[in-house]
Scaffold this active site. Structure first.
Site, PDB file in Angstrom:
ATOM      1  CD  GLU A   4      -3.328   0.026   1.978  1.00 43.48           C
ATOM      2  OE1 GLU A   4      -4.055  -0.968   1.882  1.00 43.48           O
ATOM      3  OE2 GLU A   4      -3.373   0.800   2.946  1.00 43.48           O
ATOM      4  CE  LYS A  60     -10.982   2.031   3.318  1.00 46.53           C
ATOM      5  NZ  LYS A  60     -10.507   2.730   4.502  1.00 46.53           N
ATOM      6  CG  HIS A  69       7.639 -29.241   1.862  1.00 41.08           C
ATOM      7  ND1 HIS A  69       8.440 -30.323   1.582  1.00 41.08           N
ATOM      8  CD2 HIS A  69       8.112 -28.694   3.018  1.00 41.08           C
ATOM      9  CE1 HIS A  69       9.347 -30.443   2.549  1.00 41.08           C
ATOM     10  NE2 HIS A  69       9.173 -29.467   3.430  1.00 41.08           N
TER      11      HIS A  69
HETATM   12  O1  PA5 Z   1      -3.255   1.567   5.809  1.00 37.01           O
HETATM   13  C1  PA5 Z   1      -4.344   2.006   5.540  1.00 37.01           C
HETATM   14  O2  PA5 Z   1      -4.570   3.220   5.543  1.00 37.01           O
HETATM   15  C2  PA5 Z   1      -5.523   1.093   5.214  1.00 37.01           C
HETATM   16  O3  PA5 Z   1      -5.154  -0.215   5.045  1.00 37.01           O
HETATM   17  C3  PA5 Z   1      -6.555   1.172   6.326  1.00 37.01           C
HETATM   18  O4  PA5 Z   1      -5.971   0.772   7.519  1.00 37.01           O
HETATM   19  C4  PA5 Z   1      -7.759   0.297   6.038  1.00 37.01           C
HETATM   20  O5  PA5 Z   1      -8.297   0.593   4.790  1.00 37.01           O
HETATM   21  C5  PA5 Z   1      -8.816   0.487   7.102  1.00 37.01           C
HETATM   22  O6  PA5 Z   1      -9.151   1.836   7.211  1.00 37.01           O
HETATM   23  P1  PA5 Z   1      -9.797   2.447   8.492  1.00 37.01           P
HETATM   24  O7  PA5 Z   1      -8.879   2.244   9.639  1.00 37.01           O
HETATM   25  O8  PA5 Z   1      -9.991   3.871   8.153  1.00 37.01           O
HETATM   26  O9  PA5 Z   1     -11.104   1.734   8.706  1.00 37.01           O
END
Ligand code: PA5
Length: 476
Positions: free
Chosen positions: A295, A438, A324
């Protein structure tokens, strides 16, 4: 707790081990040092300017105090702790639990000093339904911690709404309140509004810290403290690693070297980065890393706005399990991967292998040996086999697995990610591509109003549905 270190071993990415075609030559390492050294100064400056607030989390005694006080208050009446969250609001919690509590934590009362922990980072209906069936009337002995930084994530909101109604029905509004803890932003998001209106207890995620960099905040520390993990040692490990990853000498800075090596191999066509722990306890840290790396570094644009579509693909494998299933590909398939092993030197518990039966004396060579000896020799054997095939291998060496070393590891990889972002010249702290998914989910679920000015969510949903529609002609 005696101080034990986490160290990065990089000899086996070098040309003198795997040859000039695939390995890093001394000249190339020198070039990487020259390119990365100014970035050490830049990152230190950004950190001092408050631009990377995750770097300061291990020093935030207010957070630790708040988490410890709440955990102390709740532990006595909590048999089960349920975390609702996803991505950065769940993976750190899972990783800490797997790394630092016994394998049978949830099943064996004698191996547990706090509540059982269940982290739901998925909305599979069968999963939650089975869990709630097991939970039955134990609701009053269960704390539900809904974690969402944005406060707007559909999965977490849905889980929360299911459980809130259940608690209201079974326990009534006053007791419902006692079972819910919300973890979210101080001001923004609907979860904040809910917490404020309903009067739920709440932990605040500090400003400017994205989900995947938040494990050392209330996000990860609350469930850890509840379940008996030594959060002071965890943070101490992170602080000690902070000293090392702030070091201006490239050759003494494990995060700078780690990022530079990863950057080098990406540019040499090795765009896949495999993390392979040889410890069951460390396996979910590889999941946590996978999110952090993917990410943070998978980006369309560089900092100048050029379209670059950059980013190494992180892959998780587990030793010895995936020897394996994956190693055939890793050795004989394309040479497009950098391997990072996690290896443990000293195990807190070991088991001796029993004697070989009389009629199977060929197994005698294993008899009486420690299981950890077999595990680490399997790592050595796999690494050797990969090196024979000229595949570059890094190793992160844990002297032991404990809260202190896990804190070091987390901080090392967070800062490695910042260095990699700087080398790739991208912003590692945003995730615009996740946001679109989202928003699309909201539209498909019937959210009213505009998606963009002049374009309603309903219209957006129709556009998505036209792509999602199953075309009977293409069904085989
Ligand atoms: O690292 C990030 O920003 C994302 O992976 C969020 O943690 C994830 O989408 C969840 O978002 P939130 O904590 O706003 O519910």
């Amino acid at each position: 707790m005696p101080k034990t270190e986490v160290k990065l071993h990089y000899k086996n990415v070098m040309a003198d081990v795997i040859g000039n075609e695939h390995g890093i030559t001394p000249e190339q390492l020198k070039d990487l040092a020259e390119k990365t050294s100014p970035l050490i100064l830049r990152l230190n400056k950004e950190r001092q300017g408050g631009e990377t607030p995750y770097r300061d989390l291990p020093y935030n005694s207010q957070i630790t105090q708040q988490v410890e006080e709440l955990a102390k208050e709740l532990r006595g009446r909590c048999e089960n702790l349920v975390v609702f969250g996803i991505g950065g609001s769940a993976l750190g919690n899972i990783a800490l639990q797997t790394a630092l509590n016994p394998y049978m934590h949830n099943l064996d009362d004698t191996q547990r000093s706090g509540p059982r922990l269940f982290v739901f980072d998925n909305i599979a209906p069968e999963q939650l339904s089975s869990f709630l069936g097991w939970l039955g009337d134990k609701l009053d002995k269960t704390i539900f911690n809904a974690i969402s930084k944005s406060g707007w994530t559909a999965e977490t909101a849905a889980q929360f709404m299911i459980v809130r109604q259940l608690l209201l029905d079974k326990l009534g509004p006053d007791d419902c309140k006692k079972q819910i803890i919300t973890t979210t932003d101080a001001n923004q998001g609907i979860l904040r509004r809910i917490a404020n209106n309903a009067g739920f207890r709440s932990l605040v995620i500090p400003e400017g810290i994205g989900g995947r960099f938040s494990v050392l905040s209330v996000v990860g520390l609350f469930s850890a403290a509840m379940c008996g993990i030594d959060i002071d040692s965890l943070l101490e490990g992170a602080r000690d690693m902070d000293t090392r990853v702030s070091c201006e000498d490239f050759y003494e800075n494990p995060a700078a070297i780690n990022a530079a090596i990863n950057y080098h191999f990406y540019n040499q066509g090795k765009k896949i980065s495999v993390m392979m722990p040889y410890s069951y306890h460390l396996k979910d840290l590889a999941d946590w890393y996978r999110q952090l790396w993917a990410e943070s570094l998978g980006k369309k644009e560089d900092l100048a706005g050029n379209e670059v579509h950059i980013g190494p693909t992180p892959v998780k494998a587990l030793g010895t399990t995936d020897q394996h299933s994956q190693v055939q590909l890793y050795r004989e398939g394309p040479n497009d991967k950098l391997f990072t092993f996690l290896q443990v030197r000293n195990f807190d518990k070991d088991i001796k292998i029993g004697p070989a039966p009389d009629y199977a004396q060929e197994l005698g060579f294993l008899a009486g040996k420690d299981l950890s000896e077999l595990l680490n020799n399997e790592k050595g054997a796999t690494e050797y086999a990969l090196l024979e095939s000229k595949r570059p291998c890094l190793t992160v060496l844990f002297d032991r697995v404990n809260a202190y070393t896990v804190g070091q590891f987390i901080y090392l990889f967070e800062v490695t990610t910042s260095f990699a972002g700087a080398l790739f010249n991208i912003n590692p702290y945003d995730q615009p591509a996740v946001e679109l998914g989202k928003e699309a989910t909201f539209a498909l679920m019937g959210k009213p109003g505009d998606y963009e000015p002049g374009y309603t969510c309903e219209e957006f949903a129709k556009e998505i549905q036209s792509l999602n529609k199953i075309d009977e002609k293409s069904l085989v």
